[in-house]
Design a protein around this motif. Structure first.
Motif, PDB file in Angstrom:
ATOM      1  N   PRO A 261       0.907  -1.263   0.025  1.00 46.10           N
ATOM      2  CA  PRO A 261       0.007   0.146  -0.071  1.00 46.10           C
ATOM      3  C   PRO A 261       0.969   1.409   0.093  1.00 46.10           C
ATOM      4  CG  PRO A 261      -0.736  -1.547   1.641  1.00 46.10           C
ATOM      5  CD  PRO A 261       0.723  -1.870   1.282  1.00 46.10           C
ATOM      6  N   GLN A 262       0.165   2.154  -0.217  1.00 48.33           N
ATOM      7  CA  GLN A 262       1.001   3.612  -0.621  1.00 48.33           C
ATOM      8  C   GLN A 262       1.400   4.108   1.028  1.00 48.33           C
ATOM      9  OE1 GLN A 262       1.632   5.377  -2.962  1.00 48.33           O
ATOM     10  NE2 GLN A 262       2.662   7.150  -1.967  1.00 48.33           N
ATOM     11  N   GLN A 263       2.416   4.729   1.214  1.00 44.00           N
ATOM     12  CA  GLN A 263       3.002   5.072   2.575  1.00 44.00           C
ATOM     13  C   GLN A 263       3.051   3.822   3.519  1.00 44.00           C
ATOM     14  OE1 GLN A 263       4.408   8.039   1.919  1.00 44.00           O
ATOM     15  NE2 GLN A 263       3.814   8.965   3.765  1.00 44.00           N
ATOM     16  N   THR A 264       3.792   2.762   2.799  1.00 44.35           N
ATOM     17  CA  THR A 264       4.136   1.623   3.457  1.00 44.35           C
ATOM     18  C   THR A 264       5.156   1.106   2.923  1.00 44.35           C
ATOM     19  OG1 THR A 264       1.576   1.249   4.048  1.00 44.35           O
ATOM     20  CG2 THR A 264       3.092  -0.558   4.354  1.00 44.35           C
ATOM     21  N   ALA A 265       6.253   0.388   3.972  1.00 47.65           N
ATOM     22  CA  ALA A 265       7.253  -0.176   3.373  1.00 47.65           C
ATOM     23  C   ALA A 265       7.292  -1.649   3.924  1.00 47.65           C
ATOM     24  CB  ALA A 265       8.625   0.664   3.612  1.00 47.65           C
ATOM     25  N   TYR A 266       7.674  -2.587   3.146  1.00 47.01           N
ATOM     26  CA  TYR A 266       8.013  -3.833   3.460  1.00 47.01           C
ATOM     27  C   TYR A 266       9.321  -4.338   3.570  1.00 47.01           C
ATOM     28  CZ  TYR A 266       2.716  -5.004   3.220  1.00 47.01           C
ATOM     29  OH  TYR A 266       1.524  -4.891   3.069  1.00 47.01           O
ATOM     30  N   VAL A 267       9.676  -4.820   4.515  1.00 45.14           N
ATOM     31  CA  VAL A 267      11.303  -5.449   4.561  1.00 45.14           C
ATOM     32  C   VAL A 267      11.309  -6.888   4.252  1.00 45.14           C
ATOM     33  CG1 VAL A 267      13.299  -5.296   6.063  1.00 45.14           C
ATOM     34  CG2 VAL A 267      11.787  -3.273   6.189  1.00 45.14           C
ATOM     35  N   VAL A 268      12.074  -7.085   3.276  1.00 45.18           N
ATOM     36  CA  VAL A 268      12.156  -8.610   2.786  1.00 45.18           C
ATOM     37  C   VAL A 268      13.510  -9.347   3.302  1.00 45.18           C
ATOM     38  CG1 VAL A 268      12.167 -10.196   1.023  1.00 45.18           C
ATOM     39  CG2 VAL A 268      10.375  -7.995   0.862  1.00 45.18           C
ATOM     40  N   GLU A 269      13.504 -10.379   3.736  1.00 48.00           N
ATOM     41  CA  GLU A 269      14.724 -11.245   4.096  1.00 48.00           C
ATOM     42  C   GLU A 269      14.526 -12.318   3.311  1.00 48.00           C
ATOM     43  OE1 GLU A 269      14.296 -12.107   8.260  1.00 48.00           O
ATOM     44  OE2 GLU A 269      14.987 -10.255   8.909  1.00 48.00           O
ATOM     45  N   ARG A 270      15.935 -12.610   2.839  1.00 51.20           N
ATOM     46  CA  ARG A 270      16.070 -13.901   1.921  1.00 51.20           C
ATOM     47  C   ARG A 270      17.044 -14.899   2.447  1.00 51.20           C
ATOM     48  NH1 ARG A 270      17.346 -13.013  -4.412  1.00 51.20           N
ATOM     49  NH2 ARG A 270      15.143 -12.651  -4.222  1.00 51.20           N
ATOM     50  N   LEU A 271      16.493 -15.893   2.943  1.00 53.31           N
ATOM     51  CA  LEU A 271      16.959 -17.016   3.665  1.00 53.31           C
ATOM     52  C   LEU A 271      17.693 -16.420   5.080  1.00 53.31           C
ATOM     53  CD1 LEU A 271      19.079 -18.684   1.077  1.00 53.31           C
ATOM     54  CD2 LEU A 271      16.882 -19.300   1.861  1.00 53.31           C
ATOM     55  N   GLY A 272      16.741 -15.483   5.612  1.00 50.03           N
ATOM     56  CA  GLY A 272      16.934 -14.737   7.002  1.00 50.03           C
ATOM     57  C   GLY A 272      17.992 -13.639   6.949  1.00 50.03           C
ATOM     58  N   LYS A 273      18.364 -13.285   5.794  1.00 46.59           N
ATOM     59  CA  LYS A 273      19.130 -12.023   5.558  1.00 46.59           C
ATOM     60  C   LYS A 273      18.275 -10.613   4.791  1.00 46.59           C
ATOM     61  CE  LYS A 273      23.734 -10.584   3.973  1.00 46.59           C
ATOM     62  NZ  LYS A 273      24.827 -11.063   3.172  1.00 46.59           N
ATOM     63  N   PHE A 274      18.595  -9.657   5.372  1.00 49.52           N
ATOM     64  CA  PHE A 274      18.076  -8.623   4.684  1.00 49.52           C
ATOM     65  C   PHE A 274      18.479  -8.317   3.173  1.00 49.52           C
ATOM     66  CE2 PHE A 274      18.403  -4.094   2.984  1.00 49.52           C
ATOM     67  CZ  PHE A 274      17.134  -3.728   3.073  1.00 49.52           C
ATOM     68  N   PHE A 275      17.335  -8.240   2.263  1.00 47.87           N
ATOM     69  CA  PHE A 275      17.179  -8.493   1.130  1.00 47.87           C
ATOM     70  C   PHE A 275      16.865  -7.170   0.289  1.00 47.87           C
ATOM     71  CE2 PHE A 275      15.388  -9.076  -2.980  1.00 47.87           C
ATOM     72  CZ  PHE A 275      16.554  -9.413  -3.936  1.00 47.87           C
ATOM     73  N   ALA A 276      15.559  -6.565   0.539  1.00 45.60           N
ATOM     74  CA  ALA A 276      15.250  -5.465  -0.028  1.00 45.60           C
ATOM     75  C   ALA A 276      14.267  -4.807   0.833  1.00 45.60           C
ATOM     76  CB  ALA A 276      14.924  -5.716  -1.482  1.00 45.60           C
ATOM     77  N   VAL A 277      13.813  -3.432   0.566  1.00 46.77           N
ATOM     78  CA  VAL A 277      12.743  -2.820   0.889  1.00 46.77           C
ATOM     79  C   VAL A 277      11.797  -2.590  -0.284  1.00 46.77           C
ATOM     80  CG1 VAL A 277      11.725  -0.863   2.057  1.00 46.77           C
ATOM     81  CG2 VAL A 277      14.023  -1.756   2.645  1.00 46.77           C
ATOM     82  N   LEU A 278      10.540  -3.203  -0.269  1.00 43.91           N
ATOM     83  CA  LEU A 278       9.519  -3.107  -1.148  1.00 43.91           C
ATOM     84  C   LEU A 278       8.759  -1.746  -1.215  1.00 43.91           C
ATOM     85  CD1 LEU A 278       8.042  -6.740  -1.016  1.00 43.91           C
ATOM     86  CD2 LEU A 278       9.835  -5.893  -2.210  1.00 43.91           C
ATOM     87  N   GLN A 279       8.811  -1.186  -2.177  1.00 41.72           N
ATOM     88  CA  GLN A 279       8.229   0.104  -2.460  1.00 41.72           C
ATOM     89  C   GLN A 279       6.657  -0.047  -2.653  1.00 41.72           C
ATOM     90  OE1 GLN A 279       9.831   2.869  -1.950  1.00 41.72           O
ATOM     91  NE2 GLN A 279      11.592   1.618  -1.354  1.00 41.72           N
ATOM     92  N   PRO A 280       5.843   0.823  -2.414  1.00 44.81           N
ATOM     93  CA  PRO A 280       4.321   0.781  -2.833  1.00 44.81           C
ATOM     94  C   PRO A 280       4.175   0.317  -4.203  1.00 44.81           C
ATOM     95  CG  PRO A 280       4.842   2.829  -1.545  1.00 44.81           C
ATOM     96  CD  PRO A 280       6.243   2.384  -2.060  1.00 44.81           C
ATOM     97  N   GLY A 281       3.202  -0.406  -4.452  1.00 47.47           N
ATOM     98  CA  GLY A 281       2.784  -1.147  -5.761  1.00 47.47           C
ATOM     99  C   GLY A 281       2.893  -2.600  -5.813  1.00 47.47           C
ATOM    100  N   VAL A 282       3.128  -3.164  -7.080  1.00 47.82           N
ATOM    101  CA  VAL A 282       3.251  -4.522  -7.107  1.00 47.82           C
ATOM    102  C   VAL A 282       4.631  -4.978  -6.992  1.00 47.82           C
ATOM    103  CG1 VAL A 282       2.687  -6.429  -8.657  1.00 47.82           C
ATOM    104  CG2 VAL A 282       1.105  -4.827  -8.571  1.00 47.82           C
ATOM    105  N   ASN A 283       4.872  -6.128  -6.400  1.00 48.72           N
ATOM    106  CA  ASN A 283       6.306  -6.495  -6.063  1.00 48.72           C
ATOM    107  C   ASN A 283       6.249  -7.952  -6.128  1.00 48.72           C
ATOM    108  OD1 ASN A 283       8.277  -3.868  -5.273  1.00 48.72           O
ATOM    109  ND2 ASN A 283       6.148  -3.736  -4.304  1.00 48.72           N
ATOM    110  N   PHE A 284       7.570  -8.510  -6.720  1.00 52.53           N
ATOM    111  CA  PHE A 284       7.621  -9.884  -6.891  1.00 52.53           C
ATOM    112  C   PHE A 284       8.629 -10.416  -5.951  1.00 52.53           C
ATOM    113  CE2 PHE A 284       5.800  -8.354 -10.613  1.00 52.53           C
ATOM    114  CZ  PHE A 284       4.725  -9.040 -10.858  1.00 52.53           C
ATOM    115  N   ILE A 285       8.600 -11.753  -5.432  1.00 54.07           N
ATOM    116  CA  ILE A 285       9.500 -12.100  -4.500  1.00 54.07           C
ATOM    117  C   ILE A 285       9.697 -13.739  -4.737  1.00 54.07           C
ATOM    118  CG2 ILE A 285       9.210 -10.600  -2.549  1.00 54.07           C
ATOM    119  CD1 ILE A 285       7.907 -12.701  -0.876  1.00 54.07           C
TER     120      ILE A 285
END
Length: 305
Positions: free
Chosen positions: A24-48
Motif C-alpha cells: 500500500p501507499q505510504q507503507t514499506a515492506y522489509v524482505v529477508e532472503r534466507l534470513g538476511k536482509f534483501f530489499a525494501v519493497l516500494q508501494p505497488g506490485v512487487n515480486f519475491i
C-alpha cells in the motif's frame, strides 16, 4: 485426475500469492532472503521468490503521534512538577527501523522522558510556563540525534500539561493576585498624577489667558481714553477757534457778553439748587461789572492766542 488438477491449481494459487506482494501507499515492506536482509519493497506490485524470501517487517511511513506518559520532574529551584507531552515521529529508513533497534516507539518514549527531566532541571518553576518552546526544541534536538541510527525522524515535541503541587499553585495564585493589586495601585496613582497635572496645566492656561485678556482690556481702555481726550481737546480747540472768529465779526463782542451773562446766571442758579448756603460776591447786584470782569479775562485769552 480431478483431485490432482484441483491440487495443482491450489498450489499454483499459493505460489502466485506468495510471489506477488502488493504494498500500500505510504507503507514499506522489509524482505529477508534466507534470513538476511534483501530489499525494501516500494508501494505497488512487487515480486519475491517463494520459500526463499519473506516479508519480515511492515512499517507505516506516515507521521505518527506518540503519547508521552506523565512523569515527575524537579525544577532548578527544587519544585516537583508533573509533565506530560506528545511527540511526532516518522520513519525515514525502514531498514534501520527494523534492525537498528528492537522497538523504536518505546525507545523514543523513554528518551523523551529522560530528556524532559534533564531540561526541566535547568530552569526555575516560574520559567517553565514561559520557556515551553525552548524546552520543546531541546527535546526534539536531543532525540533527533539519537534516533538517526534508528531510521526515525523526530518532527516535533509538544508539552501538554505542567502541573505543580497544590501548595505551589496556591502560592502562585497569591503572587499573581498581589501583582495584579500592585498594577492596579500603580495605574490608579498614575491616573491621579495625570489628573493633577492636567488640572494644574488648565489653571496655568486660565491664569495666562485671564492676564492676557486683562492686559488687552487695559490697553483698549487706555486707547479709548486717549482717543476721548484727544477728541475733547480737538472739539475745545475748534470751539475756541470759532469763538475767536466770531468775536472778530460785527457785534461779536456783544454776543460774547450776552453769552457770558447767561453762563453766570445759569451757574449761580445751579448753586442755589444744590446748596443750602450760597455766598454771593459783593458786587453781584452790579451784573454789568461782573460781565466786564469776565470779558477782561476773555480779551486776555484772545491776546494770548
Amino acid at each position: 485426475m480431478g483431485y490432482v488438477f484441483l491440487t495443482l491449481a491450489f498450489l499454483a494459487l499459493v505460489v502466485v500469492f506468495a510471489t506477488v506482494k502488493v504494498v500500500p501507499q505510504q507503507t514499506a515492506y522489509v524482505v529477508e532472503r534466507l534470513g538476511k536482509f534483501f530489499a525494501v519493497l516500494q508501494p505497488g506490485v512487487n515480486f519475491i521468490i517463494p520459500f526463499f524470501d519473506r516479508v519480515a517487517y511492515k512499517h507505516s511511513l506516515k507521521e505518527t503521534a506518540l503519547d508521552i506518559p506523565e512523569q515527575i520532574c524537579i525544577t532548578r529551584d527544587n519544585v516537583q512538577v508533573r509533565v506530560d507531552g506528545v511527540i511526532f515521529i516518522q520513519i525515514i529508513d525502514p531498514m534501520k527501523a527494523s534492525y537498528g533497534i528492537s522497538d523504536y516507539r518505546f525507545a523514543v518514549s523513554q528518551l523523551s522522558q529522560t530528556t524532559m527531566r534533564s531540561e526541566m532541571g535547568k530552569i526555575e518553576l516560574d520559567k517553565t510556563f514561559e520557556e515551553r518552546t525552548t524546552i520543546n526544541q531541546a527535546v526534539v534536538h536531543a532525540i533527533d540525534e539519537a534516533a538517526i541510527g534508528w531510521g526515525v525522524k523526530v518532527l516535533r515535541y509538544e508539552i501538554k500539561n505542567i502541573t505543580p503541587p497544590q501548595t505551589v499553585l496556591n502560592a502562585m495564585e497569591k503572587q499573581m493576585q498581589a501583582e495584579r493589586e500592585k498594577r492596579a495601585v500603580i495605574l490608579e496613582s498614575e491616573g491621579q498624577k495625570q489628573s493633577s497635572i492636567n488640572i494644574a496645566e488648565g489653571q496655568k492656561q486660565k491664569v495666562v489667558l485671564e492676564s492676557e485678556g486683562l492686559r488687552l482690556r487695559q490697553i483698549n481702555e487706555a486707547s479709548g481714553q486717549a482717543e476721548a481726550i484727544k477728541s475733547i481737546a480737538d472739539a475745545t480747540a475748534e470751539s475756541i477757534r470759532k469763538i475767536a472768529i466770531a468775536m472778530q465779526e460785527e457785534n461779536g463782542m456783544s454776543a460774547v457778553q450776552l453769552r457770558v451773562a447767561e453762563q453766570v446766571v445759569a451757574q449761580f442758579g445751579n448753586l442755589a439748587r444744590t446748596n443750602n448756603t450760597l455766598i454771593l460776591p459783593a458786587n453781584f447786584g452790579d451784573l454789568s461789572s461782573i460781565i466786564a470782569s469776565a470779558m477782561t479775562v476773555v480779551r486776555q485769552q484772545e491776546k494770548t492766542h
